[in-house]
Design an enzyme around this catalytic site. Structure first.
Site: not given
Ligand code: PLP
Length: 369
Positions: A36, A134, A263, A311
């Protein structure tokens, strides 16, 4: 033009060896390999195609769409879908020979009414909730489920299963309670005359910690990918990291002592040094928090991440070593002379190997080794 950006090298030889080592540890039981979330970030079709012909291997995904993708890749093995099924997908699941998850009384009733209309149903496994809270049928409802199944000749589960919530922890007392619940629900089913071809409870944590829970099949994810499910288990199965996550050096400059980098200028060089820019950022799955104590591997040595991860890129302080533009640094995994376990990053920044591996997607190019 050659691609410049993060690369995930997928070592399929290690994957196969991990699989064999896990199978040996589990005395050759069937393995339901969890692919998955795009194979935990490794590429579901790469993983499934690499091991589909190994004996005793089937697959598990979370959504119908993930299963469909594997069928479109010509994967013929059994595929169990963990999510709750949608009524609209029952016919396609039957056509595609997918295995559904029955995790409520309503799910079973839906399948029974489908059977009444079509005289056939997809394969399904009944999931009981033994303490994860769950998906899963409440233990108290087991008798209702078994009665419904017993009354319908054509609606027989292939399997029964449950899921541990603490199998990878040091304290296994809650897992033992779950296991006892599971034992009682299997016994009740057998007393009701129901035969389960497959019984499974074990995930990676239980594989290492709870041999009593092995049953007929093992659902395994993280160990297959060669990483530990937590820092509380002892790794008694020999596995190697399947993914090596790397980023390219795209720029190098010499800077003076006292130069702020990235930054916020929170990293200030202590001496004159080489600062390299690596084209990989938090948008590519490199966790931003890792900048505080973070390192990368290059030619068998480690170097400090310099300043906040951006990023799309971040910087590395190479000191007096002049790296080669165009070469790669290792962000985690094991490649060439470099080794940097994903577990180290998980422990340092207080996350898990699951979060880190499944974050690798998007712009990252996967390269099969
Ligand atoms: C229902 C279920 N079974 C098995 C697994 C595999 O777990 P692991 O990766 O710890 O082996 C998962 C993963 O989260 C799961 O949700």
């Amino acid at each position: 033009m050659t691609y410049r950006g993060p690369k995930a090298y997928i070592h399929t030889d290690r994957l196969k060896q991990n699989l064999r080592n896990i199978q040996r540890h589990a005395c050759d039981r069937n393995l339901i390999c969890a692919v998955k979330a795009d194979g935990y970030g490794h590429g579901a079709s790469i993983i499934a195609n690499s091991i589909k012909n190994e004996p005793g291997v089937s697959f598990a995904v979370f959504t119908f769409e993930e299963a469909l993708e594997l069928r479109n890749e010509n994967i013929q093995n059994d595929i169990l879908i963990f999510s709750r099924f949608q009524k609209e997908r029952i016919q396609s699941s039957l056509d595609l020979n997918l295995t559904l998850n029955v995790s409520s009384i309503q799910d079973l009733k839906t399948l029974i009414s489908f059977y009444h209309r079509h005289q056939s149903v997809p394969k399904f496994h009944v999931k009981f909730d033994t303490g994860m809270t769950r998906l899963g049928i409440d233990i108290e409802d087991a008798a209702i489920i078994y009665e419904l199944i017993s009354k319908e000749d054509g609606v027989e589960p292939e399997g029964i299963y449950s899921h541990f919530s603490t199998a990878d922890e040091g304290d296994l007392s809650y897992a033992e309670l779950q296991l006892n619940q599971f034992k009682s629900v299997i016994q009740l089913g057998q007393k009701s005359g129901i035969k389960f071809k497959e019984i499974h409870f074990t995930n990676s944590g239980a594989l290492l910690n709870i041999p009593d829970a092995f049953y007929t099949s093992i659902r395994v994810g993280m160990l297959l990918y060669g990483a530990a499910p937590s820092d509380e288990v002892s790794m008694d199965i020999d596995v190697e990291p399947v993914m090596s996550f790397c980023g390219p050096i795209v720029n190098i400059r010499r800077v003076k002592a006292g130069t702020p980098v990235s930054y916020g200028g929170v990293y200030i060089t202590e001496k004159d040094t080489y600062i390299a820019v690596i084209q990989t950022g938090f948008a590519d799955g490199l966790p931003r928090q890792w900048f505080e104590n973070g390192i990368v591997g290059y030619k068998g040595q480690t170097f400090k991440i310099a300043g906040r991860i951006c990023m799309d890129q971040f910087m590395v302080d190479f000191g007096d070593i002049l790296p080669v533009e165009g070469e790669e640094v290792l962000l985690f995994g094991k490649k060439d002379a470099n080794e940097l376990p994903v577990e180290t990053i998980a422990n340092e920044i207080g996350t898990t190997t699951y979060v880190l591996l499944t974050a690798i997607h998007g712009r990252t190019e996967r390269i099969i080794i």
